[in-house]
Design a protein around this motif. Sequence first.
Motif, PDB file in Angstrom:
ATOM      1  N   ARG A 234      26.091   9.547  -1.695  1.00 58.00           N
ATOM      2  CA  ARG A 234      25.249  10.152  -0.663  1.00 58.00           C
ATOM      3  C   ARG A 234      25.128  11.657  -0.802  1.00 58.00           C
ATOM      4  NH1 ARG A 234      27.009   8.020   5.131  1.00 58.00           N
ATOM      5  NH2 ARG A 234      25.117   9.197   5.629  1.00 58.00           N
ATOM      6  N   SER A 235      25.709  12.215  -1.857  1.00 53.98           N
ATOM      7  CA  SER A 235      25.651  13.666  -2.041  1.00 53.98           C
ATOM      8  C   SER A 235      25.918  13.985  -3.509  1.00 53.98           C
ATOM      9  CB  SER A 235      26.699  14.361  -1.157  1.00 53.98           C
ATOM     10  OG  SER A 235      28.011  13.987  -1.570  1.00 53.98           O
ATOM     11  N   GLY A 323      14.792   5.484   7.312  1.00 51.22           N
ATOM     12  CA  GLY A 323      16.227   5.654   7.154  1.00 51.22           C
ATOM     13  C   GLY A 323      16.699   6.172   5.816  1.00 51.22           C
ATOM     14  N   TRP A 325      16.259   8.930   4.231  1.00 53.41           N
ATOM     15  CA  TRP A 325      16.616  10.347   4.089  1.00 53.41           C
ATOM     16  C   TRP A 325      18.080  10.590   4.413  1.00 53.41           C
ATOM     17  CZ3 TRP A 325      12.981  11.953   1.295  1.00 53.41           C
ATOM     18  CH2 TRP A 325      11.686  11.474   1.467  1.00 53.41           C
ATOM     19  N   ARG A 326      18.633   9.778   5.310  1.00 54.80           N
ATOM     20  CA  ARG A 326      20.076   9.881   5.586  1.00 54.80           C
ATOM     21  C   ARG A 326      20.885   9.036   4.604  1.00 54.80           C
ATOM     22  NH1 ARG A 326      21.186   8.670  11.716  1.00 54.80           N
ATOM     23  NH2 ARG A 326      23.259   9.342  11.036  1.00 54.80           N
ATOM     24  N   ASN A 327      20.197   8.124   3.887  1.00 51.92           N
ATOM     25  CA  ASN A 327      20.803   7.269   2.859  1.00 51.92           C
ATOM     26  C   ASN A 327      21.962   6.443   3.398  1.00 51.92           C
ATOM     27  OD1 ASN A 327      20.888   6.128   0.329  1.00 51.92           O
ATOM     28  ND2 ASN A 327      22.287   7.660  -0.505  1.00 51.92           N
ATOM     29  N   ARG A 328      21.852   6.014   4.650  1.00 57.05           N
ATOM     30  CA  ARG A 328      22.859   5.102   5.179  1.00 57.05           C
ATOM     31  C   ARG A 328      22.662   3.729   4.563  1.00 57.05           C
ATOM     32  NH1 ARG A 328      24.057   4.857  11.297  1.00 57.05           N
ATOM     33  NH2 ARG A 328      25.929   3.940  10.392  1.00 57.05           N
ATOM     34  N   TRP A 375      18.633  -2.598   9.357  1.00 61.41           N
ATOM     35  CA  TRP A 375      18.863  -1.305  10.013  1.00 61.41           C
ATOM     36  C   TRP A 375      17.849  -1.089  11.129  1.00 61.41           C
ATOM     37  CZ3 TRP A 375      15.744   3.126  10.235  1.00 61.41           C
ATOM     38  CH2 TRP A 375      16.366   4.277  10.724  1.00 61.41           C
TER      39      TRP A 375
END
Length: 437
Positions: A234-235, A323, A325-328, A375
């Motif tokens: 996620r980063s 959803g 963009w937050r990559n949940r 989600w």
Amino acid sequence: MNVLLTGLKNGGQWLARYYLLILLLFAGYRALNLGGRFHRGMIWSDAEGYYLYLRALFVHDDGFEGLDVRTTDQFFNYEGTNKRFTKYTCGVAMLEAPFFGIAHLLALASGRKADGYSDVYLYGLQAAGIFYGFLGLWLLHLSLLRHFKPGVAMMVVTGLFLGTNLYHYVLQEPGMSHVYSFFLFALWFWLAPGFYQKPGPWRSAGMGLLLGLITLIRPTNMLVLLFLGLYDVRSWQGFVVRLQFVAREARHLWLAPLAAALVFLPQLAYWKYLSGDWLIYSYGEEGFNWSAPEFWKVLFDIKNGWLLFSPMMALPLLGGFLGMWRNRYNMGVIMLMWLVTYYLTASWWCWWFGGAFGHRNFVEYYVFLAVPMAWLFSNVMGSRWWLPKIFLVAVWLVLLYYGYMLAVHFRGPHYEWYMWEEVVAYMWELRLDVRYE
């Protein structure tokens, strides 16, 4: 009122627990009552191209030499030989083999025609479609339960099965590759967390074998490797940690490509036997038109437009773009995979992919698209406001009805506008029966 609410709650819990069994029983009933061209023509065209390996190896005494086929205008002898040529690879035949074997033994034991085409083989192929389709749905259900409530998982899985063209490829055309790829994708999705939680040689080899089979069936589906590589990243720091994992586990990871290569050995042997070369491009002059992709037609054209025939899939796209963009829940990589697949599909010379119900090239990716769909459902159903919940359930039911009715009234090779309008008009009568088989 409290008794009524308690009863509804208990009934909902029971349904969320046993809905797959109910769907399985319904699928079995529909399979036994399948008529029309889908029963008679189950082993035809592309489906026969996959199935041809089994007949050559277990039915025909001379293998591919002089092998008879039904689709004579599609499968010819390889140039300069008497060997039957299929451009399709043998991965589907590998998964069909246990069911073909049982059907063949039953045909021999009962004195029926053991030619690979009689009814006992057709029932074997139907059993294969239901087995792999529902095993895939069950694995997907288990994977969704890691993050979402049972009711949400039930709505998503039921929506994918009854409200999209997945129903068609499980029950009506189980000889095509998509139900088998759907199962393999679901297995890949289910195994991905354990690959990082408990790495080791057996897991590396197992994932390699699975990747090899996925790629053998459909080379572009190698994209699943992207999901595994970026799983839970996620980063930038997470990406660096993933590279460190690869370096640390390199002593085991080399087994993955080796295992994947082993899966290809039967296919390489067939090409060598056929042409004298270990590797050939079996699709000849067919290829991609990278500069002129048919994006709009792939989604909405009457000739298999994906969202025209499976509008249920607009829900995961909506959830994914909201959803990602937050990559949940890995939604960033899931939507990246879908976008790449979308571009590849729209760029293929035959963007409609021949005779089909809806756009079949996305069917196996429903496994991953189930996540943004879940989600979205989880956020709406978790709201304290009743109006959004009622609206979502109403939309889900309408899309379920629409997708199912289009599927059961489909007669192929693909819809035309007048056919679509006729079935939609029939839907307005709110009838669930099938007019013709």
